[in-house]
Every structure is written in structure tokens, then in C-alpha cells.
Scaffold this motif. Structure first.
Motif, PDB file in Angstrom:
ATOM      1  N   GLU A  14     -16.854  22.565  40.414  1.00  0.00           N
ATOM      2  CA  GLU A  14     -15.972  23.568  41.018  1.00  0.00           C
ATOM      3  C   GLU A  14     -16.328  23.803  42.483  1.00  0.00           C
ATOM      4  O   GLU A  14     -15.445  23.909  43.348  1.00  0.00           O
ATOM      5  N   GLU A  15     -17.624  23.885  42.777  1.00  0.00           N
ATOM      6  CA  GLU A  15     -18.062  24.067  44.168  1.00  0.00           C
ATOM      7  C   GLU A  15     -17.742  22.827  44.998  1.00  0.00           C
ATOM      8  O   GLU A  15     -17.327  22.933  46.162  1.00  0.00           O
TER       9      GLU A  15
ATOM     10  N   GLU B 143     -14.098  22.744  46.029  1.00  0.00           N
ATOM     11  CA  GLU B 143     -13.791  23.644  47.141  1.00  0.00           C
ATOM     12  C   GLU B 143     -14.322  23.080  48.456  1.00  0.00           C
ATOM     13  O   GLU B 143     -13.667  23.186  49.501  1.00  0.00           O
TER      14      GLU B 143
ATOM     15  N   SER C 110     -19.998  16.209  44.294  1.00  0.00           N
ATOM     16  CA  SER C 110     -20.808  16.954  43.337  1.00  0.00           C
ATOM     17  C   SER C 110     -22.148  16.270  43.101  1.00  0.00           C
ATOM     18  O   SER C 110     -23.200  16.916  43.079  1.00  0.00           O
TER      19      SER C 110
END
Length: 245
Positions: free
Chosen positions: A176-177, A180, A168
Motif C-alpha cells: 500500500e505504501e 502511494e 515494495s
């Protein structure tokens, strides 16, 4: 005159060598006396979980040892480009070329390597670099291609939540991205190793070293790997490295 890795002591590795060098092709090496043995020196193959800082650690290691470093993208490019691939083999001795082809044939015969043309080309590149040694190879299953006696196989790991946090921060994206992205990268790497080398990357017994970048930090991990490589290089006897088995 630049000393070989075997001639350097672990005391030569000092903190502060943290800047990552530019990766590239082999370039000129110090002339060696007499015919080159095959493989000529040790290779470090570094596997990593997504977000475990494997690339950064590998570049620190390469700078400490004054070795070349080849990341996943560069290895793929070299495997795909016919001219670049041939350029590697133009620098090898006939004995090194024979060694590469013999090890490749063994991998294929024992079904330890996919017969997909792109993977065969990748294996040729990795073996070609490994025949010369004194390189750090990041990813692409290099540790499953090269003979274990001439390879220091390292895996970088870290807890999932810390790998997500690192991803991140590094890519400047929401957590959240990043979660993933870590999940997808891990899954792709597992699939790649399983499909083309018939191995499970999570099997810890395949590695010489397992390092937790979260607990140790990049600099300490790099120092430990470099010290292990120097110790192995000091004991390295090319005559004892037979065809890959």
C-alpha cells in the motif's frame, strides 16, 4: 588504448556486465586528434516511470559502454552548486561553451524551457555534459534539453502493478505504501516535465526507444540500449547537429 563507442562493435557487449558503476564527474578522457567537434559524441538520455528500474538499467548501459552516468540527484547537485557547475565549463572548449549558450538561448526563445533560474542552470549542466557526449543522463528532462540528432532518448516502462511490487521490494515497505510512493513519483515527474519543458512525458513519439523492463529484464534492456547507442555512434556526424530546433 580504450576505444571510442563508434569503434566498438555490438559483439563487444556481453551479458554479465551487470554491476552498476559509481557515477561521478567526467574525469580524464582519451586525447582526440585535432579540434573537437561539438557535440563531440552521442549522449543517452533515459526517462523512466517510477519503479521501472530505469536507474539500474542506465548503470548497466554505462558500464557496457564505459561511459559516465549521472543520475537525477547528481544532476540536481551539479546544477545547484556554483563551483561544480563552473568546473564543468572550465573543461569545455570555447566552441563547446558557445554551443551550450546558443542551444540554451534557443530553448528559452522558443519557450521549450522554463526561465526559472534553477532550471536554466540545470539545462546548462545537461548541455555542457552533452557537448562532450559519451554520458548516460537519468531523468531531469535531459532528453528534452539536448538536440535529438546527438541524443538517444529512451523511456523505461512497466505495468503499474509490477512497478509497485518492485518498489515494495526495493524499499522494503508494504504494498500500500509502495503504491502511494509510485503514484506520487509519477505525478511529480509529469508535473516537472509539463511545467518546465511544456511536454507530456507519456507522449511516446518523443522517444527513440520504449522498453518494458518487466517483460525484457534489466540486462536485456541494457544490452538493447547499448547496441542502439553503438549503432548511432557509428553513424554520428557532429557537423550535422545544428542548434536545437
Amino acid at each position: 588504448m580504450q576505444r571510442s563507442a563508434a569503434e566498438r562493435s555490438a559483439d563487444d557487449i556481453s551479458p554479465g556486465d551487470g554491476d552498476s558503476p559509481h557515477h561521478g564527474f567526467q574525469g580524464d578522457r582519451e586525447e582526440r586528434q585535432g579540434p573537437l567537434a561539438v557535440p563531440a559524441a552521442l549522449t543517452i538520455a533515459l526517462a523512466r516511470e517510477a519503479g521501472a528500474r530505469g536507474g539500474s538499467v542506465a548503470r548497466r548501459v554505462a558500464k557496457k559502454l564505459n561511459w559516465q552516468v549521472y543520475d537525477q540527484e547528481l544532476l540536481e547537485y551539479m546544477a545547484q552548486d556554483t563551483v561544480v557547475r563552473q568546473g564543468i565549463f572550465d573543461t569545455l572548449t570555447p566552441a563547446a561553451v558557445e554551443w551550450v549558450e546558443a542551444n540554451l538561448e534557443t530553448l528559452l526563445r522558443e519557450q521549450n524551457l522554463s526561465q526559472h533560474p534553477s532550471i536554466v542552470n540545470l539545462a546548462r549542466v545537461v548541455l555542457g555534459l552533452g557537448s562532450q557526449g559519451e554520458v548516460v543522463l537519468i531523468g531531469r528532462g535531459a532528453g528534452f534539453i539536448l538536440p535529438r540528432p546527438s541524443t538517444l532518448h529512451v523511456r523505461m516502462m512497466a505495468p503499474l502493478h509490477e512497478r509497485i511490487a518492485y518498489m515494495s521490494q526495493w524499499l522494503r515497505m508494504p504494498v500500500e505504501e509502495a503504491a502511494e510512493k509510485v503514484r506520487l513519483r509519477d505525478a511529480r515527474r509529469v508535473e516537472f516535465i509539463n511545467t518546465h519543458f511544456h511536454r507530456q512525458p507519456g507522449d511516446i513519439h518523443q522517444y527513440d526507444m520504449l522498453l518494458n523492463a518487466s517483460l525484457l529484464g534489466e540486462e536485456t534492456c541494457a544490452t538493447l540500449i547499448a547496441q542502439a547507442a553503438l549503432a548511432r555512434a557509428g553513424q554520428f556526424n557532429p557537423d550535422e547537429v545544428a542548434e536545437f530546433a
